[in-house]
Design an enzyme around this catalytic site. Structure first.
Site, PDB file in Angstrom:
ATOM      1  N   HIS A 122     -34.281 145.167  23.235  1.00 19.27           N
ATOM      2  CA  HIS A 122     -33.097 144.794  23.350  1.00 19.27           C
ATOM      3  C   HIS A 122     -32.909 143.754  22.050  1.00 19.27           C
ATOM      4  O   HIS A 122     -33.452 143.048  21.535  1.00 19.27           O
ATOM      5  CB  HIS A 122     -32.843 143.799  24.478  1.00 19.27           C
ATOM      6  CG  HIS A 122     -32.718 144.776  25.910  1.00 19.27           C
ATOM      7  ND1 HIS A 122     -33.067 144.400  27.029  1.00 19.27           N
ATOM      8  CD2 HIS A 122     -32.503 146.270  26.001  1.00 19.27           C
ATOM      9  CE1 HIS A 122     -33.062 145.412  27.949  1.00 19.27           C
ATOM     10  NE2 HIS A 122     -32.899 146.661  27.363  1.00 19.27           N
ATOM     11  N   HIS A 147     -35.505 156.644  32.061  1.00 15.79           N
ATOM     12  CA  HIS A 147     -34.956 155.380  31.551  1.00 15.79           C
ATOM     13  C   HIS A 147     -35.376 154.336  32.633  1.00 15.79           C
ATOM     14  O   HIS A 147     -35.313 153.277  32.369  1.00 15.79           O
ATOM     15  CB  HIS A 147     -33.476 155.718  31.185  1.00 15.79           C
ATOM     16  CG  HIS A 147     -33.225 154.692  30.237  1.00 15.79           C
ATOM     17  ND1 HIS A 147     -32.956 153.377  30.652  1.00 15.79           N
ATOM     18  CD2 HIS A 147     -32.880 154.842  28.926  1.00 15.79           C
ATOM     19  CE1 HIS A 147     -32.447 152.813  29.530  1.00 15.79           C
ATOM     20  NE2 HIS A 147     -32.256 153.575  28.648  1.00 15.79           N
ATOM     21  N   TYR A 165     -36.786 135.988  14.134  1.00 18.45           N
ATOM     22  CA  TYR A 165     -37.932 135.032  14.329  1.00 18.45           C
ATOM     23  C   TYR A 165     -38.291 135.133  15.483  1.00 18.45           C
ATOM     24  O   TYR A 165     -39.846 135.095  15.405  1.00 18.45           O
ATOM     25  CB  TYR A 165     -37.209 133.793  14.188  1.00 18.45           C
ATOM     26  CG  TYR A 165     -38.039 132.520  14.723  1.00 18.45           C
ATOM     27  CD1 TYR A 165     -39.062 132.000  14.093  1.00 18.45           C
ATOM     28  CD2 TYR A 165     -37.827 131.802  15.926  1.00 18.45           C
ATOM     29  CE1 TYR A 165     -39.714 130.914  14.381  1.00 18.45           C
ATOM     30  CE2 TYR A 165     -38.621 130.570  16.419  1.00 18.45           C
ATOM     31  CZ  TYR A 165     -39.702 130.316  15.550  1.00 18.45           C
ATOM     32  OH  TYR A 165     -40.570 129.321  15.840  1.00 18.45           O
ATOM     33  N   ARG A 192     -37.943 151.475  32.550  1.00 14.32           N
ATOM     34  CA  ARG A 192     -37.539 150.291  31.860  1.00 14.32           C
ATOM     35  C   ARG A 192     -37.099 149.228  32.847  1.00 14.32           C
ATOM     36  O   ARG A 192     -37.353 147.878  32.551  1.00 14.32           O
ATOM     37  CB  ARG A 192     -36.662 150.403  30.571  1.00 14.32           C
ATOM     38  CG  ARG A 192     -37.278 151.182  29.875  1.00 14.32           C
ATOM     39  CD  ARG A 192     -36.516 151.925  28.562  1.00 14.32           C
ATOM     40  NE  ARG A 192     -35.167 151.006  28.074  1.00 14.32           N
ATOM     41  CZ  ARG A 192     -35.530 150.108  27.071  1.00 14.32           C
ATOM     42  NH1 ARG A 192     -36.684 149.895  26.547  1.00 14.32           N
ATOM     43  NH2 ARG A 192     -34.727 149.163  26.672  1.00 14.32           N
ATOM     44  N   ARG A 197     -37.587 153.504  25.397  1.00 10.27           N
ATOM     45  CA  ARG A 197     -36.681 154.454  26.068  1.00 10.27           C
ATOM     46  C   ARG A 197     -37.284 155.777  25.553  1.00 10.27           C
ATOM     47  O   ARG A 197     -38.029 156.196  24.932  1.00 10.27           O
ATOM     48  CB  ARG A 197     -35.453 154.263  25.070  1.00 10.27           C
ATOM     49  CG  ARG A 197     -34.763 152.969  25.029  1.00 10.27           C
ATOM     50  CD  ARG A 197     -33.310 152.860  23.941  1.00 10.27           C
ATOM     51  NE  ARG A 197     -32.789 151.813  24.170  1.00 10.27           N
ATOM     52  CZ  ARG A 197     -33.211 150.439  23.402  1.00 10.27           C
ATOM     53  NH1 ARG A 197     -34.203 150.542  22.503  1.00 10.27           N
ATOM     54  NH2 ARG A 197     -32.587 149.414  23.497  1.00 10.27           N
ATOM     55  N   LYS A 228     -32.501 152.561  18.751  1.00  9.94           N
ATOM     56  CA  LYS A 228     -30.849 152.305  19.012  1.00  9.94           C
ATOM     57  C   LYS A 228     -30.382 151.055  18.210  1.00  9.94           C
ATOM     58  O   LYS A 228     -29.475 151.213  17.943  1.00  9.94           O
ATOM     59  CB  LYS A 228     -31.002 151.913  20.366  1.00  9.94           C
ATOM     60  CG  LYS A 228     -29.590 152.061  21.171  1.00  9.94           C
ATOM     61  CD  LYS A 228     -29.454 151.687  22.536  1.00  9.94           C
ATOM     62  CE  LYS A 228     -27.936 151.653  22.900  1.00  9.94           C
ATOM     63  NZ  LYS A 228     -27.871 151.432  24.333  1.00  9.94           N
TER      64      LYS A 228
END
Length: 404
Positions: free
Chosen positions: A358, A331, A368, A334, A241, A268
């Site tokens: 994310h 942005h 994991y 991305r 970001r 975030k």
């Protein structure tokens, strides 16, 4: 004998205080200074007491009698007028000390202590500034219509999404006030549907390989500030970001392990994030190191090394390169990476999502996967940088993803 205005005006100060009785416990006390003060004496639960009702002539005789009658009605209902007045004063002081602005700042400080990302805290302070019309009001006295008026002022400037976010932020502050015993309800709850629904917009991004190659060549030819150019060169590779990238610190870069570790405070999702660094990114960073290293911000502001590059710097550079706001944004890079990596069919979607930082809806699964996909992400980042180099080198008919 009851008092009259003529009698009161004729009373003169003496060397010692004295009083003149009206009726029903009301009397006027005349002080040596000349002040004439109304008093009401009464008994409550067997104890004698008195309460001040103001000074003459600010409080006229008729008003003093009305205040006396109000006090007598409280006594009839089993209420001590003096205790009731003290309680009202404490409530007023409590409300004055608990304005919406005060509680909002306290709430923001709480989120900081809980580890909320710096960008989130900055946005919260900005939203509080948008709600200035109610900031000085006691939180317990604010009505829905007063909040709506403040939100409509934002909306009138065409800031529909800001108005929606401000309502949501105000709701969190009111719920915090209720939880800490300083509010009674969340008045924003009834404002659902009262604001104009914002149109959903997406960050502008290039999704065609030819166009991406053209952008990369434009960045390489950018005649402006060298640090800005390097930021624009690095951004397509790392998939971070813009706020995470521009606030990067040299202490977060490990050249030997080829990894950039972003601390949770700036993320975030409030989770630390590791970014594999390709050979190309390491080369850009080594060039930057000579300009801004070895400490502090990797991308400092133009005017001071104590602050990071402005959030608008890269987007302004794209505008100078000839790209409109609806074509390219920092942005949106991305989105470019996500789209082309998924279309390549070479990488698992979970690995791509991890590189985009994310959040995984399943927290255990997310933890994991962070470890599980690291090797794949390292390979993917190097492939992505190599592919970007191929796109940059081809003027037309960019190399297909499969061939790359």
């Amino acid at each position: 004998m009851s008092l009259t205005d003529v009698m009161i005006r004729s009373l003169k100060a003496e060397s010692r205080p004295y009083s003149r009785t009206d009726a029903g416990g009301l009397y006027l006390e005349v002080r040596p200074s000349g002040a004439k003060l109304w008093r009401f004496k009464y008994r409550f639960l067997g104890k004698a007491n008195r309460i001040a009702l103001g000074a003459y002539p600010e409080v006229r005789l008729a008003e003093a009698r009305q205040l006396r009658d109000d006090a007598r009605r409280k006594l009839r209902d089993g209420i001590d007028p003096l205790a009731d007045r003290k309680r009202d004063k404490l409530v007023a002081q409590f409300k004055a000390a608990n304005t919406f602005g005060d509680l909002a700042k306290e709430y923001i400080e709480k989120t900081v202590a809980e580890g909320r990302a710096e960008a989130t805290t900055t946005k919260a302070n900005w939203l509080l500034d948008q709600l200035k019309p109610i900031a000085g009001m006691p939180v317990a006295d604010i009505k829905p219509i007063e909040i709506l008026a403040a939100l409509k002022r934002i909306e009138a400037r065409g800031k529909h999404e800001t108005a929606r976010r401000a309502r949501s932020f105000a709701g969190r502050v009111f719920r915090y006030a209720v939880a800490t015993g300083r509010g009674e309800a969340d008045p924003t709850a009834v404002l659902q549907g009262a604001l104009i629904a914002p149109r959903v917009t997406h960050h502008a991004a290039l999704l065609e390989p030819d166009a991406v190659g053209g952008l990369l060549r434009a960045i390489d030819s950018y005649p402006g500030n060298a640090i800005t150019r390097l930021a624009c060169q690095i951004a397509p590779h790392v998939m971070a970001r813009p706020g995470e990238l521009r606030q990067a610190l040299w202490g977060e870069i490990d050249f030997d392990k080829a990894v950039w570790t972003v601390p949770l405070e700036r993320m975030k999702m409030r989770r630390p994030h590791a970014v594999p660094l390709s050979r190309q990114v390491l080369a850009y960073l080594k060039t930057l190191y000579d300009l801004t290293g070895p400490e502090g911000f990797v991308f400092p502001a133009f005017h001071t090394s104590r602050r990071p590059m402005s959030e608008n710097t890269m987007n302004q550079a794209f505008r100078r390169m000839g790209y409109a706001k609806g074509e390219v944004t920092a942005h949106g890079l991305r989105t470019t990476a996500s789209t082309l990596l998924n279309e390549s069919g070479k990488w698992q979607s979970d690995a791509i999502e991890r590189s985009l930082a994310h959040a995984d809806a399943n927290m255990v699964r997310g933890i994991y996967n962070r470890g599980r996909y690291w090797d794949e992400r390292v390979a993917m980042h190097q492939w992505w940088s190599d592919y970007l180099d191929e796109l940059r080198a081809v003027e037309k008919n960019a190399l297909p993803l499969e061939a790359a």
